[in-house]
Design a protein around this motif. Structure first.
Motif, PDB file in Angstrom:
ATOM      1  N   PHE A  46       0.853  -1.142   0.091  1.00  6.86           N
ATOM      2  CA  PHE A  46      -0.137   0.025   0.037  1.00  6.86           C
ATOM      3  C   PHE A  46       0.885   1.300   0.161  1.00  6.86           C
ATOM      4  N   TYR A  47       2.055   1.044   0.563  1.00  7.60           N
ATOM      5  CA  TYR A  47       2.530   2.371   1.021  1.00  7.60           C
ATOM      6  C   TYR A  47       3.527   2.995   0.025  1.00  7.60           C
ATOM      7  N   ASP A  48       3.387   3.031  -1.331  1.00  5.05           N
ATOM      8  CA  ASP A  48       4.080   3.881  -2.249  1.00  5.05           C
ATOM      9  C   ASP A  48       3.887   5.369  -1.880  1.00  5.05           C
ATOM     10  N   LEU A  54      -2.200   8.783   1.214  1.00  5.97           N
ATOM     11  CA  LEU A  54      -3.817   8.225   1.442  1.00  5.97           C
ATOM     12  C   LEU A  54      -4.024   7.941   2.895  1.00  5.97           C
ATOM     13  N   PHE A  55      -2.898   7.188   3.276  1.00  4.91           N
ATOM     14  CA  PHE A  55      -2.877   6.723   4.779  1.00  4.91           C
ATOM     15  C   PHE A  55      -2.910   7.695   5.918  1.00  4.91           C
ATOM     16  N   GLU A  56      -2.264   8.909   5.507  1.00  5.05           N
ATOM     17  CA  GLU A  56      -2.128  10.054   6.382  1.00  5.05           C
ATOM     18  C   GLU A  56      -3.565  10.623   6.443  1.00  5.05           C
ATOM     19  N   GLU A  63     -14.335   8.548  10.851  1.00  5.99           N
ATOM     20  CA  GLU A  63     -14.549   7.083  10.930  1.00  5.99           C
ATOM     21  C   GLU A  63     -13.493   6.430  11.836  1.00  5.99           C
ATOM     22  N   TYR A  64     -12.294   6.947  11.268  1.00  3.88           N
ATOM     23  CA  TYR A  64     -11.060   6.263  11.587  1.00  3.88           C
ATOM     24  C   TYR A  64     -10.521   6.762  13.142  1.00  3.88           C
ATOM     25  N   TYR A  65     -11.060   6.057  14.337  1.00  4.50           N
ATOM     26  CA  TYR A  65     -10.947   6.270  15.509  1.00  4.50           C
ATOM     27  C   TYR A  65      -9.566   6.301  16.209  1.00  4.50           C
ATOM     28  N   ILE A 179       3.566   1.622  18.114  1.00  3.70           N
ATOM     29  CA  ILE A 179       2.182   2.127  18.373  1.00  3.70           C
ATOM     30  C   ILE A 179       1.345   2.109  17.208  1.00  3.70           C
ATOM     31  N   GLY A 180       0.437   2.540  17.229  1.00  2.00           N
ATOM     32  CA  GLY A 180      -0.713   2.866  15.794  1.00  2.00           C
ATOM     33  C   GLY A 180      -1.454   1.492  15.503  1.00  2.00           C
ATOM     34  N   SER A 181      -1.050   0.471  16.305  1.00  2.00           N
ATOM     35  CA  SER A 181      -1.843  -0.894  16.096  1.00  2.00           C
ATOM     36  C   SER A 181      -1.177  -1.411  14.653  1.00  2.00           C
ATOM     37  N   SER A 182       0.177  -1.159  14.628  1.00  2.00           N
ATOM     38  CA  SER A 182       0.874  -1.580  13.442  1.00  2.00           C
ATOM     39  C   SER A 182       1.178  -3.196  13.573  1.00  2.00           C
ATOM     40  N   GLY A 184      -1.018  -5.044  14.340  1.00  2.00           N
ATOM     41  CA  GLY A 184      -2.384  -5.724  13.930  1.00  2.00           C
ATOM     42  C   GLY A 184      -2.299  -6.182  12.507  1.00  2.00           C
ATOM     43  N   ASN A 185      -1.194  -5.774  11.711  1.00  2.00           N
ATOM     44  CA  ASN A 185      -0.959  -6.312  10.426  1.00  2.00           C
ATOM     45  C   ASN A 185      -0.598  -7.821  10.344  1.00  2.00           C
ATOM     46  N   PHE A 186      -0.069  -8.167  11.182  1.00  2.00           N
ATOM     47  CA  PHE A 186       0.675  -9.334  11.253  1.00  2.00           C
ATOM     48  C   PHE A 186      -0.219 -10.717  11.842  1.00  2.00           C
ATOM     49  N   ALA A 228     -14.856   2.168  10.302  1.00  2.00           N
ATOM     50  CA  ALA A 228     -13.342   2.894  10.419  1.00  2.00           C
ATOM     51  C   ALA A 228     -12.299   2.331   9.147  1.00  2.00           C
ATOM     52  N   TYR A 229     -12.814   1.109   8.255  1.00  2.00           N
ATOM     53  CA  TYR A 229     -12.082   0.701   7.248  1.00  2.00           C
ATOM     54  C   TYR A 229     -13.031   0.808   5.962  1.00  2.00           C
ATOM     55  N   ASP A 230     -14.188   1.418   6.093  1.00  2.00           N
ATOM     56  CA  ASP A 230     -15.221   1.831   4.793  1.00  2.00           C
ATOM     57  C   ASP A 230     -15.685   3.058   4.841  1.00  2.00           C
ATOM     58  N   SER A 238      -9.885   4.168  -2.002  1.00  2.04           N
ATOM     59  CA  SER A 238      -8.759   4.568  -2.797  1.00  2.04           C
ATOM     60  C   SER A 238      -7.481   4.125  -2.266  1.00  2.04           C
ATOM     61  N   PHE A 239      -7.087   4.004  -1.006  1.00  2.12           N
ATOM     62  CA  PHE A 239      -5.908   3.496  -0.448  1.00  2.12           C
ATOM     63  C   PHE A 239      -5.870   2.142  -0.770  1.00  2.12           C
ATOM     64  N   ASN A 240      -7.204   1.263  -0.726  1.00  2.00           N
ATOM     65  CA  ASN A 240      -7.024  -0.246  -1.079  1.00  2.00           C
ATOM     66  C   ASN A 240      -6.700  -0.147  -2.510  1.00  2.00           C
ATOM     67  N   GLU A 274     -10.725  -7.634   7.855  1.00  2.00           N
ATOM     68  CA  GLU A 274     -10.154  -8.243   6.381  1.00  2.00           C
ATOM     69  C   GLU A 274     -10.505  -7.105   5.324  1.00  2.00           C
ATOM     70  N   MET A 275      -9.673  -6.613   4.553  1.00  2.00           N
ATOM     71  CA  MET A 275      -9.719  -5.644   3.292  1.00  2.00           C
ATOM     72  C   MET A 275      -9.421  -6.669   2.146  1.00  2.00           C
ATOM     73  N   HIS A 276     -10.298  -6.371   1.279  1.00  2.00           N
ATOM     74  CA  HIS A 276     -10.217  -7.147  -0.292  1.00  2.00           C
ATOM     75  C   HIS A 276     -10.543  -6.339  -1.458  1.00  2.00           C
ATOM     76  N   THR A 308      -6.178  -8.210   0.653  1.00  2.00           N
ATOM     77  CA  THR A 308      -5.022  -6.926   0.828  1.00  2.00           C
ATOM     78  C   THR A 308      -4.510  -6.941   2.102  1.00  2.00           C
ATOM     79  N   GLU A 309      -5.448  -7.081   3.228  1.00  2.00           N
ATOM     80  CA  GLU A 309      -4.823  -6.786   4.325  1.00  2.00           C
ATOM     81  C   GLU A 309      -5.746  -7.605   5.688  1.00  2.00           C
ATOM     82  N   ASN A 310      -4.983  -7.771   6.366  1.00  2.00           N
ATOM     83  CA  ASN A 310      -5.712  -8.276   8.038  1.00  2.00           C
ATOM     84  C   ASN A 310      -5.346  -7.108   8.888  1.00  2.00           C
ATOM     85  N   SER A 311      -6.259  -6.612   9.896  1.00  2.00           N
ATOM     86  CA  SER A 311      -5.992  -5.604  10.647  1.00  2.00           C
ATOM     87  C   SER A 311      -6.808  -6.552  12.300  1.00  2.00           C
ATOM     88  N   TYR A 312      -5.784  -7.033  12.973  1.00  2.00           N
ATOM     89  CA  TYR A 312      -6.102  -7.804  13.991  1.00  2.00           C
ATOM     90  C   TYR A 312      -6.508  -6.866  15.171  1.00  2.00           C
TER      91      TYR A 312
HETATM   92  C1  AVJ Z   1      -1.393   0.999   9.661  1.00  2.00           C
HETATM   93  C2  AVJ Z   1      -2.002  -1.318   9.854  1.00  2.00           C
HETATM   94  C3  AVJ Z   1      -2.655   0.425  11.783  1.00  2.00           C
HETATM   95  O1  AVJ Z   1      -4.863  -1.557  10.107  1.00  2.00           O
HETATM   96  O2  AVJ Z   1      -5.729   0.117  10.832  1.00  2.00           O
HETATM   97  C4  AVJ Z   1      -5.886   1.670   7.608  1.00  2.00           C
HETATM   98  C5  AVJ Z   1      -3.940   0.364   8.151  1.00  2.00           C
HETATM   99  N1  AVJ Z   1      -5.737  -0.081   6.512  1.00  2.00           N
HETATM  100  N2  AVJ Z   1      -7.128   1.582   6.848  1.00  2.00           N
HETATM  101  C6  AVJ Z   1      -4.916  -0.373  10.406  1.00  2.00           C
HETATM  102  C7  AVJ Z   1      -5.196   0.587   7.601  1.00  2.00           C
HETATM  103  C8  AVJ Z   1      -7.178   0.654   6.485  1.00  2.00           C
HETATM  104  C9  AVJ Z   1      -3.743   0.552   9.510  1.00  2.00           C
HETATM  105  N3  AVJ Z   1      -2.544   0.314  10.298  1.00  2.00           N
END
Ligand code: AVJ
Length: 349
Positions: A46-48, A54-56, A63-65, A179-182, A184-186, A228-230, A238-240, A274-276, A308-312
């Motif tokens: 995602f992070y080009d 877009l992530f910023e 919605e992204y609390y 921090i930042g729930s990073s 959670g991607n694993f 938060a993810y939609d 757009s990020f996805n 999950e994001m798809h 494309t992503e898991n966010s645990y």
């Molecule tokens: C950067 C992994 C913490 O999972 O919430 C944000 C990435 N993906 N919106 C997250 C993300 C979709 C974010 N992390």
């Protein structure tokens, strides 16, 4: 006078070599992921430049609390967090805390903790580690102009693949920030591995501050989590989708980005969002030959997705057992009044 200055490690200078291996890694990732069943692409793709922007933007969405809530926890409890970290007991002689941060990015939330560290101990050394040199440059500029008393030592590294380039100063304790729930991607397995690698660089009595997003509960509905993810403005969509634009640009693939849709689901069994990317029609996509392999064609059925992503999302027990598996013991944890997000301080055993 507080010491001030910017130290850039040697590894920051090899950006050309790094960018060559990055495009090779993108190619490898796309070939393996899109040939798998089900199809997957790794979230680091995602992070080009566009994706990082877009992530910023995501972090500022209503919605992204996550970002805002973690920042409020730091603002409310920075003093306690730093005091607990400084006084954690161990055989190591106590001294000043040095802060290191994994996946620091632009380090916007870290400022609160750094300012508090300067208040408590007069000055602090801060070592942000990130794969993005531009994010680190922005981080150190922000910090050096806004928080006197901080010495920044940037390290360009991928902490998931390489040992942390941790410089230990004599007679200091380390407080590692993740921090930042990073985390959670694993997957749970990979998360343990990342924390074990970190633990291997620390001494007993050093500490880790871990930020984790929490599972739905009395004050946190599944709808809050999904939104938060939609988001309504479509920034997360757009990020996805940007990952497909990236593969077109970096690898010469011919994804028709318009014929894919952003799809989000809560998987309660795995405790993850999950994001798809869902193919809206039956179609095939070409990937040209490269040094990494021959030309490939990927067929998509209508409705087929690329994961494309898991966010645990965690319970406090899950956080404690993840930390225990990496030889950390929970010292204390903090959360917001609605139990949206948790910040946990743990001591290296
Ligand atoms: C950067 C992994 C913490 O999972 O919430 C944000 C990435 N993906 N919106 C997250 C993300 C979709 C974010 N992390």
């Amino acid at each position: 006078m507080h010491p001030r200055g910017l130290f850039v490690s040697l590894s920051a200078i090899v950006s050309e070599a790094t960018s060559i291996s990055t495009s090779e890694a993108v190619d490898r990732e796309a070939r393996i992921g899109l040939s798998s069943a089900p199809k997957t692409l790794s979230p680091w793709l995602f992070y080009d430049e566009a994706g990082s922007r877009l992530f910023e933007e995501i972090t500022e969405l209503p919605e992204y609390y996550l970002t805002r809530t973690e920042r409020s926890i730091f603002a409310a409890h920075a003093e306690e967090i730093l005091r607990e970290a400084a006084s954690s007991h161990g055989p190591h002689p106590s001294g000043k805390l040095t802060l290191i941060e994994l996946g620091a990015g632009t380090a916007t939330k870290t400022g609160i903790l750094l300012a508090e560290a300067v208040r408590q101990q007069g000055s602090v050394v801060y070592q942000p580690v990130d794969v993005s040199e531009t994010a680190l440059a922005e981080a150190s500029e922000n910090i050096l102009t806004n928080i006197p008393g901080v010495t920044v030592r940037c390290q360009v590294a991928d902490y998931t693949r390489e040992a942390l380039p941790l410089d230990r100063l004599p007679n200091t304790r380390t407080l590692a920030l993740y921090i930042g729930s990073s985390i959670g991607n694993f997957t749970p397995e990979d998360a343990r591995e990342v924390l074990r690698n970190l633990r291997a660089q620390l001494l007993p009595g050093d500490t880790l501050l871990l930020g984790t997003d929490l599972v739905p509960s009395a004050h946190k509905t599944e709808a809050t989590l999904l939104a938060a993810y939609d988001d309504a403005a479509g920034v997360t969509a757009s990020f996805n989708l940007n990952v497909l634009t990236r593969l077109n640009r970096d690898l010469g693939a011919d994804f028709d980005v318009e014929s894919f849709g952003h799809k989000v689901l809560w998987n309660p069994g795995e405790s993850r969002i999950e994001m798809h990317l869902e193919s809206l029609i039956a179609q095939s996509v070409q990937l040209p030959a490269s040094d990494g392999g021959t030309a490939l064609v990927f067929d998509f059925a209508r409705g087929e997705t690329i994961h494309t992503e898991n966010s645990y999302k965690f319970t406090s027990d899950a956080v404690a057992s993840l930390l225990a598996a990496a030889s950390f013991k929970v010292t204390r944890s903090w959360h917001d009044p609605q139990c949206l997000f948790a910040v946990t301080l743990a001591t290296a055993l």
